[in-house]
Design a protein around this motif. Structure first.
Motif, PDB file in Angstrom:
ATOM      1  N   ALA A  33       0.836  -1.204   0.000  1.00  0.00           N
ATOM      2  CA  ALA A  33       0.000   0.000   0.000  1.00  0.00           C
ATOM      3  C   ALA A  33       0.871   1.254   0.000  1.00  0.00           C
ATOM      4  O   ALA A  33       0.567   2.227  -0.702  1.00  0.00           O
ATOM      5  CB  ALA A  33      -0.931  -0.004   1.211  1.00  0.00           C
ATOM      6  N   ASP A  34       1.960   1.247   0.764  1.00  0.00           N
ATOM      7  CA  ASP A  34       2.862   2.397   0.784  1.00  0.00           C
ATOM      8  C   ASP A  34       3.533   2.588  -0.572  1.00  0.00           C
ATOM      9  O   ASP A  34       3.656   3.711  -1.063  1.00  0.00           O
ATOM     10  CB  ASP A  34       3.923   2.241   1.886  1.00  0.00           C
ATOM     11  N   GLU A  35       3.959   1.499  -1.182  1.00  0.00           N
ATOM     12  CA  GLU A  35       4.576   1.605  -2.509  1.00  0.00           C
ATOM     13  C   GLU A  35       3.580   2.174  -3.516  1.00  0.00           C
ATOM     14  O   GLU A  35       3.922   3.058  -4.313  1.00  0.00           O
ATOM     15  CB  GLU A  35       5.113   0.259  -2.995  1.00  0.00           C
ATOM     16  N   ALA A  36       2.356   1.706  -3.474  1.00  0.00           N
ATOM     17  CA  ALA A  36       1.317   2.226  -4.380  1.00  0.00           C
ATOM     18  C   ALA A  36       1.087   3.719  -4.127  1.00  0.00           C
ATOM     19  O   ALA A  36       0.934   4.501  -5.076  1.00  0.00           O
ATOM     20  CB  ALA A  36       0.024   1.438  -4.212  1.00  0.00           C
ATOM     21  N   ALA A  37       1.077   4.138  -2.861  1.00  0.00           N
ATOM     22  CA  ALA A  37       0.876   5.549  -2.524  1.00  0.00           C
ATOM     23  C   ALA A  37       2.027   6.410  -3.054  1.00  0.00           C
ATOM     24  O   ALA A  37       1.797   7.511  -3.571  1.00  0.00           O
ATOM     25  CB  ALA A  37       0.742   5.715  -1.005  1.00  0.00           C
ATOM     26  N   LEU A  38       3.254   5.904  -2.945  1.00  0.00           N
ATOM     27  CA  LEU A  38       4.406   6.652  -3.444  1.00  0.00           C
ATOM     28  C   LEU A  38       4.360   6.780  -4.964  1.00  0.00           C
ATOM     29  O   LEU A  38       4.621   7.851  -5.523  1.00  0.00           O
ATOM     30  CB  LEU A  38       5.707   5.992  -2.996  1.00  0.00           C
ATOM     31  N   ARG A  39       4.013   5.696  -5.639  1.00  0.00           N
ATOM     32  CA  ARG A  39       3.912   5.735  -7.107  1.00  0.00           C
ATOM     33  C   ARG A  39       2.788   6.677  -7.546  1.00  0.00           C
ATOM     34  O   ARG A  39       2.917   7.389  -8.542  1.00  0.00           O
ATOM     35  CB  ARG A  39       3.736   4.339  -7.668  1.00  0.00           C
ATOM     36  N   LYS A  40       1.693   6.708  -6.805  1.00  0.00           N
ATOM     37  CA  LYS A  40       0.590   7.616  -7.124  1.00  0.00           C
ATOM     38  C   LYS A  40       1.016   9.068  -6.921  1.00  0.00           C
ATOM     39  O   LYS A  40       0.686   9.941  -7.733  1.00  0.00           O
ATOM     40  CB  LYS A  40      -0.642   7.310  -6.280  1.00  0.00           C
ATOM     41  N   LEU A  41       1.765   9.337  -5.867  1.00  0.00           N
ATOM     42  CA  LEU A  41       2.265  10.683  -5.625  1.00  0.00           C
ATOM     43  C   LEU A  41       3.093  11.146  -6.827  1.00  0.00           C
ATOM     44  O   LEU A  41       2.925  12.269  -7.318  1.00  0.00           O
ATOM     45  CB  LEU A  41       3.104  10.696  -4.347  1.00  0.00           C
ATOM     46  N   VAL A  42       3.978  10.286  -7.327  1.00  0.00           N
ATOM     47  CA  VAL A  42       4.805  10.620  -8.494  1.00  0.00           C
ATOM     48  C   VAL A  42       3.920  10.848  -9.721  1.00  0.00           C
ATOM     49  O   VAL A  42       4.115  11.814 -10.466  1.00  0.00           O
ATOM     50  CB  VAL A  42       5.864   9.530  -8.751  1.00  0.00           C
ATOM     51  N   ALA A  43       2.939   9.987  -9.935  1.00  0.00           N
ATOM     52  CA  ALA A  43       2.033  10.140 -11.088  1.00  0.00           C
ATOM     53  C   ALA A  43       1.233  11.435 -10.989  1.00  0.00           C
ATOM     54  O   ALA A  43       1.077  12.162 -11.989  1.00  0.00           O
ATOM     55  CB  ALA A  43       1.103   8.935 -11.186  1.00  0.00           C
ATOM     56  N   SER A  96       5.436  22.878 -21.368  1.00  0.00           N
ATOM     57  CA  SER A  96       6.243  21.658 -21.514  1.00  0.00           C
ATOM     58  C   SER A  96       5.481  20.438 -21.005  1.00  0.00           C
ATOM     59  O   SER A  96       4.478  20.560 -20.296  1.00  0.00           O
ATOM     60  CB  SER A  96       7.571  21.801 -20.756  1.00  0.00           C
ATOM     61  N   ARG A  97       5.970  19.296 -21.384  1.00  0.00           N
ATOM     62  CA  ARG A  97       5.394  18.019 -20.946  1.00  0.00           C
ATOM     63  C   ARG A  97       6.518  17.181 -20.369  1.00  0.00           C
ATOM     64  O   ARG A  97       7.663  17.267 -20.820  1.00  0.00           O
ATOM     65  CB  ARG A  97       4.776  17.255 -22.122  1.00  0.00           C
ATOM     66  N   THR A  98       6.166  16.373 -19.382  1.00  0.00           N
ATOM     67  CA  THR A  98       7.152  15.454 -18.830  1.00  0.00           C
ATOM     68  C   THR A  98       6.570  14.052 -18.754  1.00  0.00           C
ATOM     69  O   THR A  98       5.361  13.872 -18.587  1.00  0.00           O
ATOM     70  CB  THR A  98       7.651  15.908 -17.437  1.00  0.00           C
ATOM     71  N   GLU A  99       7.440  13.096 -18.941  1.00  0.00           N
ATOM     72  CA  GLU A  99       7.133  11.683 -18.686  1.00  0.00           C
ATOM     73  C   GLU A  99       8.088  11.250 -17.594  1.00  0.00           C
ATOM     74  O   GLU A  99       9.285  11.524 -17.671  1.00  0.00           O
ATOM     75  CB  GLU A  99       7.346  10.837 -19.940  1.00  0.00           C
ATOM     76  N   VAL A 100       7.561  10.597 -16.577  1.00  0.00           N
ATOM     77  CA  VAL A 100       8.378  10.212 -15.426  1.00  0.00           C
ATOM     78  C   VAL A 100       8.291   8.701 -15.235  1.00  0.00           C
ATOM     79  O   VAL A 100       7.203   8.130 -15.242  1.00  0.00           O
ATOM     80  CB  VAL A 100       7.908  10.942 -14.143  1.00  0.00           C
ATOM     81  N   THR A 101       9.453   8.103 -15.050  1.00  0.00           N
ATOM     82  CA  THR A 101       9.540   6.669 -14.785  1.00  0.00           C
ATOM     83  C   THR A 101      10.236   6.460 -13.446  1.00  0.00           C
ATOM     84  O   THR A 101      11.351   6.971 -13.247  1.00  0.00           O
ATOM     85  CB  THR A 101      10.352   5.955 -15.892  1.00  0.00           C
ATOM     86  N   VAL A 102       9.583   5.760 -12.542  1.00  0.00           N
ATOM     87  CA  VAL A 102      10.239   5.391 -11.281  1.00  0.00           C
ATOM     88  C   VAL A 102      11.219   4.272 -11.614  1.00  0.00           C
ATOM     89  O   VAL A 102      10.842   3.241 -12.157  1.00  0.00           O
ATOM     90  CB  VAL A 102       9.210   4.931 -10.217  1.00  0.00           C
ATOM     91  N   THR A 103      12.495   4.506 -11.305  1.00  0.00           N
ATOM     92  CA  THR A 103      13.529   3.515 -11.618  1.00  0.00           C
ATOM     93  C   THR A 103      13.965   2.711 -10.399  1.00  0.00           C
ATOM     94  O   THR A 103      14.532   1.636 -10.535  1.00  0.00           O
ATOM     95  CB  THR A 103      14.771   4.198 -12.228  1.00  0.00           C
ATOM     96  N   ARG A 104      13.674   3.250  -9.210  1.00  0.00           N
ATOM     97  CA  ARG A 104      14.072   2.555  -7.978  1.00  0.00           C
ATOM     98  C   ARG A 104      13.234   3.107  -6.840  1.00  0.00           C
ATOM     99  O   ARG A 104      13.043   4.316  -6.735  1.00  0.00           O
ATOM    100  CB  ARG A 104      15.556   2.823  -7.723  1.00  0.00           C
TER     101      ARG A 104
END
Length: 178
Positions: A33-43, A96-104
């Motif tokens: 759940a924490d990992e999902a929350a962090l990925r959502k924050l980035v998105a 501008s536009r950005t695409e973000v990929t979580v790498t770690r």
């Protein structure tokens, strides 16, 4: 030999009990759940950049966060981070536009995580002094956030954004005979 086998068997049984215990299952569920929350924050932050919304982009920084931008500028506190991003969203990075990929994504403990990302920014009208496009019309950066959990919400405690330098020009061969 029998004693060694019994110790190994006991260790396997104990490890199985720990891994199958409700506490471990709860911990794994909380971690997911924490990992999902962090990925959502980035998105969400990515979407805010693409709308040029400095308030939304900055909202997950803690009030006392520190942020180092691609030019090496240091901004302290959410308010200053938001103000600086409002400026760049209205100037250099307007439209501008950005695409973000979580790498770690690594949890240091239950309440601290480090998130590394790669950003690909296009459509910018200019870049800060000393920053060059990584390739024509494209700025790539690497961002690192140190995240902390405040209650049930994750916040960015510190961030650093580093531009990816363009590849060096190929070396010219020296003339023959020299």
């Amino acid at each position: 030999m029998r004693t060694h086998f019994s110790l190994v068997t006991a260790a396997v049984v104990a490890l199985t009990f720990v891994l199958a215990s409700p506490a471990h299952a709860q911990s794994a569920k909380a971690h997911a759940a924490d990992e999902a929350a962090l990925r959502k924050l980035v998105a969400d932050q990515t979407e805010a950049w693409n709308r040029s919304d400095a308030a939304a982009w900055s909202k997950d920084f803690s009030p006392d966060a520190a942020f180092i931008n691609i030019a090496g500028g240091v901004f302290n506190g959410r308010a200053e981070i938001e103000k600086r991003h409002a400026f760049v969203f209205n100037t250099l990075f307007k439209g501008s536009r950005t695409e973000v990929t979580v790498t770690r994504l690594v949890f240091v403990d239950a309440n601290v995580a480090v998130v590394d990302m790669e950003h690909v920014v296009t459509g910018f009208t200019g870049l800060p002094p000393g920053v060059q496009p990584t390739e024509s019309g494209v700025l790539k950066t690497r961002m690192r956030y140190v995240m902390k959990k405040a209650g049930k919400k994750w916040e960015i405690a510190a961030g650093q954004n580093t531009d990816v330098k363009p590849a060096p020009a190929p070396a010219k061969d020296a003339p023959a005979g020299k």
